[in-house]
Design a protein around this motif. Structure first.
Motif, PDB file in Angstrom:
ATOM      1  N   ILE A  96       3.104   2.482  -9.459  1.00 21.09           N
ATOM      2  CA  ILE A  96       1.968   2.473 -10.379  1.00 21.09           C
ATOM      3  C   ILE A  96       1.751   3.207 -11.297  1.00 21.09           C
ATOM      4  O   ILE A  96       1.412   3.244 -12.488  1.00 21.09           O
ATOM      5  N   ALA A 140      -5.430   3.891  -6.787  1.00 20.05           N
ATOM      6  CA  ALA A 140      -5.262   2.768  -7.615  1.00 20.05           C
ATOM      7  C   ALA A 140      -5.814   1.499  -6.924  1.00 20.05           C
ATOM      8  O   ALA A 140      -5.260   1.365  -5.886  1.00 20.05           O
ATOM      9  N   ASN A 195      -2.162   3.252  -3.383  1.00 19.36           N
ATOM     10  CA  ASN A 195      -2.140   1.812  -4.378  1.00 19.36           C
ATOM     11  C   ASN A 195      -2.734   0.919  -3.412  1.00 19.36           C
ATOM     12  O   ASN A 195      -1.946   0.523  -2.700  1.00 19.36           O
ATOM     13  N   THR A 227      -1.182   8.407  -8.781  1.00 18.35           N
ATOM     14  CA  THR A 227      -1.819   7.782  -7.855  1.00 18.35           C
ATOM     15  C   THR A 227      -0.848   7.535  -6.489  1.00 18.35           C
ATOM     16  O   THR A 227       0.149   6.605  -6.618  1.00 18.35           O
ATOM     17  N   ASN A 244       3.040  -2.429  -4.650  1.00 16.31           N
ATOM     18  CA  ASN A 244       2.389  -1.082  -4.797  1.00 16.31           C
ATOM     19  C   ASN A 244       3.073  -0.059  -4.105  1.00 16.31           C
ATOM     20  O   ASN A 244       2.670   0.938  -3.295  1.00 16.31           O
TER      21      ASN A 244
END
Length: 904
Positions: A551, A539, A558, A555, A546
């Motif tokens: 997130i 992401a 990040n 994912t 992050n």
């Protein structure tokens, strides 16, 4: 309010906006009490607060002298009171705070006292911004549909907040879909200079606008010359109820800026550079005060972008003093001429106004950065301080795939790094997903959506890309979540909205979305490919956080980036393209297009900003902000002063903190026979501790909701259910990336119940321990509790039965929250840790504290291993002030406040 004025410092201030009283700092200089010429400006703000608030009880003349004589070049650990002008909340953290205030009213009623004595004593603003989720995207209907979903999911919470704005005085609620609290604060709520009527005074009193907020990124407002930072909800509630905020005087360090940003480099790149630098240097708990001629080359929005990420730097706040740029921004955002005139006059009179040729403040430590050396960057894949130059992204991510987990990598073997999975799209087309493919590209968060430069830049890059025939990759979920409605206005005025939408960046909501985990679900065909290929999907978001699992659950990598790079990576579709040397795509005629071909110039961006930004747009948007949401206006709510709790609600419940509270305190006693519920390593965040994101159906919180008839599709998020302790306690320590060493080889909320040897959920084990009367402890490494100021990280620890947390070091806000909830924070001695002492967590602990406990004292912890051998170690009590000792003695700060109000 001041009743002493023993320094005779109250004086008249004549301004173009009228006549005011103020507490003149120069009176202290005239009397030889303070040396102001090169005193840090933040120290002057603390000094003014004590001078104005002196009442002989909570704030004394000695407090004024202590701050006046504090030497920033030789900082000492002294306790000071701070009386903020106001408090800022958002709904995720504000709801539990308001629940606590409502619970205090209920307790007052049970004790036969007037519940309406529980009322904010200073102005409180709550902005509903954390509840919108990106369910629908890449669609003109996204904004309306996501807003509809938001109201459907949160009707119970919104009814409660609607009651609160009527029931409590000094409390305003900004409705949903108006913007992010920090951007609303920056563009409207922040006044820089505050005024209030004072009994017995002919004129209003003028003083610095300062605040604390129930969100760690409250620090963003420091870009406007307003000193403020995030605190736990518990601490904020004490301030709301009229208590000063007592703290160890923060060390103030200087940060000198020189130079100017080069072409093609943004404030996002600058803030990621500063974040990395300060994290490496170590500024935990300190105030970073910026100075130097380079400030004149940094716009106000850029300053706010930097100040926003103070928590990621480890700092309490990053403060930018008031100067000409501050006044320019105030005018451009529609503040009144009178307020601007007052601010200029007041700040100059108090020595708070910065000029390039003025004397530089003195500090113990000074960092320096020539901002002309900053390069285009991202940060990730797991922490905001891990900056990666754009030119190094491809090679760094390739290396991260192979790096060990302990080094924040993904521990893949060489053969696993080339894995791919087929994707069957709903339109009948097929594709392939690989490691590093970007599945989320989100322009989101207060960090960057407050900055017209990077947003206009993103729109211009989109325009150039569309004109060359470039499109986003089909596997990328794109979204634009502006921090205020003004953003939409100036993007529309600049003619850039259609180009962003062509690339899928439709406005999905006005609130904090992807950055706080409200990215919404990925399309099932994307999830299927990620899971089948066991892929490390990426992401790219313009946010400030992050951390793992934050997130989106799908994912693993990040990256934080500017909005301009978010658009670029949506087009590239992977972080394994070197955007500095490899094509980002192919134009409509089959020719390679490079990022440099579509990157907007500084001159282009500034030209569009000049056309698009108008003070009147800010006045219009914020002039109607409290009444603009008709759905909110129509919410039915009771007018009763005591909230009518309902056992049927799965969103709002009366917390148990005051239900059986006794009027008398009990002596502090040793913690005997404690067992370890959780043992973790370094950098465990409040995201790991406090429930956040999706509610798993197969874990205690999900099972609780299912038992009450809530369908999985209606679970909503943990954040939306922070007003229900039954849900939140069951989710504490339940993050999917949580690695509890008490349950090796597991991830998530698992532990070993030591009395039975059975591995079970942390909540179930805690309940078994509580049934047997066994107190619990947490063992932790460095920076325990870093991240957002989530009070449920402390509340959940307490309600699970936690009596103490023993860590190598604590993040500042979480430590204070633990004390505020009556949980004992203990710090290992330098060089020691659980592992260094050979502690496995399977020991039985006794913690030697008693009613003579003092701030910062040495505390001995005895332990007995399973084989019967014994030992002990020394810790430092991280209750840092005498006031905090009282909080702990009462079982929490709110317990103390309630007892005092009942006794009045």
């Amino acid at each position: 309010m001041s009743t002493e004025n023993s320094f005779n410092a109250r004086d008249i201030l004549e301004t173009d906006a009228g006549t005011y009283y103020y507490y003149r700092l120069m009176k202290l200089a005239d009397d030889g009490i303070a040396h102001l010429d090169r005193m840090p400006r933040t120290q002057k703000i603390f000094l003014e607060s004590a001078l104005r608030s002196e009442n002989g009880v909570e704030v004394t003349a000695q407090d004024v002298r202590t701050i006046a004589s504090y030497d920033a070049q030789n900082p000492q650990a002294v306790i000071i009171p701070f009386s903020p002008a106001r408090v800022l909340m958002q709904d995720f953290t504000g709801v539990p705070a308001l629940v606590d205030l409502a619970a205090l009213r209920s307790a007052m009623a049970r004790f036969g006292k007037d519940p309406q004595k529980i009322n904010p004593q200073i102005p409180v603003d709550l902005v509903i911004d954390h509840s919108v989720q990106v369910d629908v995207y890449n669609s003109p209907e996204a904004l309306q549909t996501n807003s509809d979903f938001e109201f459907q999911r949160n009707s119970a919470r919104y009814e409660f907040l609607h009651w609160g704005q009527k029931a409590f005085q000094n409390f305003r609620c900004v409705p949903p879909a108006m913007g992010i609290c920090h951007q609303v604060n920056l563009e409207s709520l922040g006044r820089v200079t505050f005024t209030r009527a004072e009994e017995g005074l002919e004129h209003e009193l003028a003083y610095p606008d300062t605040l604390v907020g129930c969100d760690s990124h409250t620090t963003m407002i420091n870009g406007l010359g307003i000193l403020g930072w995030g605190v736990g909800g518990i601490e904020a509630e004490a301030v709301i109820l009229g208590q000063p905020y007592f703290m160890v005087m923060p060390e103030i360090v200087g940060f000198k800026l020189t130079g100017a940003l080069p072409e093609g480099v943004t404030a996002t790149d600058l803030v990621l550079t500063i974040t990395q630098l300060l994290r490496r240097k170590g500024v935990v708990g300190k105030i970073v005060e910026f100075f130097g001629a380079g400030l004149s080359n940094i716009g106000l929005a850029d300053r706010a972008t930097i100040a926003n990420m103070s928590p990621e730097m480890g700092a309490r706040a990053c403060y930018f003093p008031v100067d000409r740029e501050t006044l320019r921004y105030m005018r451009n955002t529609g503040r009144s001429d009178g307020l601007v005139a007052l601010t200029e006059a007041y700040c100059k009179a108090q020595g708070l106004f910065r000029t390039d040729d003025g004397p530089e403040p003195v500090f113990k430590d000074v960092f320096e950065l020539d901002i002309s050396t900053v390069v285009s960057s991202l940060a990730g894949p797991k922490r905001p301080q891990d900056k990666v130059a754009l030119a190094d992204m491809k090679t760094e991510f390739s290396a991260d795939l192979r790096r060990p987990i302990a080094e924040r990598g993904f521990a893949l073997g060489d053969d696993d790094t080339t894995t791919s999975a087929a994707v069957a799209y709903p339109d009948g087309t097929a594709g392939e997903l690989k490691h590093g493919d970007v599945v989320i590209a989100a322009i989101t968060s207060c960090t960057n959506t407050s900055n017209p430069y990077v947003l206009i830049g993103a729109g211009l890059l989109a325009k150039k890309a569309v004109e060359k025939g470039l499109t986003r990759k089909p596997h990328v979920k794109t979204s634009l979540a502006p921090g205020s409605r003004v953003v939409t206005y100036y993007l529309d005025q600049a003619g850039l909205t259609p180009y962003l939408e062509k690339l899928g960046f439709h406005t999905v909501g006005y609130g904090c979305t992807t950055c706080i985990g409200n990215s919404g679900p990925l399309d099932p065909h994307i999830v299927d490919a990620i899971e089948k290929g066991d892929l490390v999907a990426a992401a790219v978001l313009s946010g400030n956080r992050n951390f793992e699992g934050r997130i989106n659950p799908h994912t693993q990598a990040n990256y934080l980036a500017s909005p301009i790079l978010c658009v670029a990576y949506a087009i590239a579709g992977t972080v394994l393209t070197d955007l500095t040397s490899e094509p980002i795509g192919v134009d409509s005629e089959g020719r390679d297009v490079f990022l440099r071909d579509i990157w907007p110039s500084k001159a282009e961006i500034e030209e569009h900003i000049a056309k698009a930004q108008e003070p009147e747009s800010y006045r219009k948007v914020y002039g109607e902000i409290y009444d603009a949401n008709e759905i909110w206006n129509g919410i039915p709510s009771t007018d009763e002063p005591v909230y009518p709790w309902s056992d049927e609600s799965t969103y709002i419940q009366e917390p148990p903190f005051f239900v059986d509270m006794k009027l008398e305190t009990v002596p502090i006693e040793p913690i005997i026979g404690a067992r370890c519920l959780v043992k973790v390593g370094d950098s465990v965040t409040t995201d790991h501790i406090s429930p956040a994101g999706a509610i798993p159906a197969d874990m205690p919180a999900g099972r609780y909701l299912i038992e009450r008839g809530v369908e999985v599709k209606d679970f909503n998020s943990f954040g939306s259910r922070r007003g229900n302790d039954r849900v939140m306690t069951r989710g504490t320590f339940g993050n999917i990336r949580m690695r509890n060493q008490m349950a090796p080889d597991t991830e998530g909320g698992w532990t070993t119940h030591l009395l039975s040897g059975e591995v079970m959920t942390i909540y179930d084990a805690a309940m078994k321990y509580q049934a047997d009367g066994v107190p619990l402890v947490v063992l932790a490494g460095k920076d325990y509790g870093m991240g957002s100021s989530r009070d449920w990280a402390a509340k959940g620890t307490k309600l699970l039965g936690g009596k103490a947390v023993i860590a190598v070091s604590f993040e500042i806000i979480h430590r204070a929250n633990l004390v505020g909830m009556g949980v004992l924070p203990l710090q290992f001695k330098p060089g020691e840790s659980a592992d260094a002492l050979g502690l496995t967590g399977r020991e039985t602990f006794t913690i030697h504290v008693d009613d003579n406990l003092t701030a910062g004292q040495d505390v001995v912890v005895d332990y007995q291993r399973e084989d019967g051998s014994t030992g002990s170690f020394h810790t430092t009590c991280r209750i840092d002030s005498p006031v905090e000792v009282e909080y702990y003695r009462h079982g929490g700060v709110l317990d103390m406040a309630l007892r005092r109000m009942i006794g009045e």
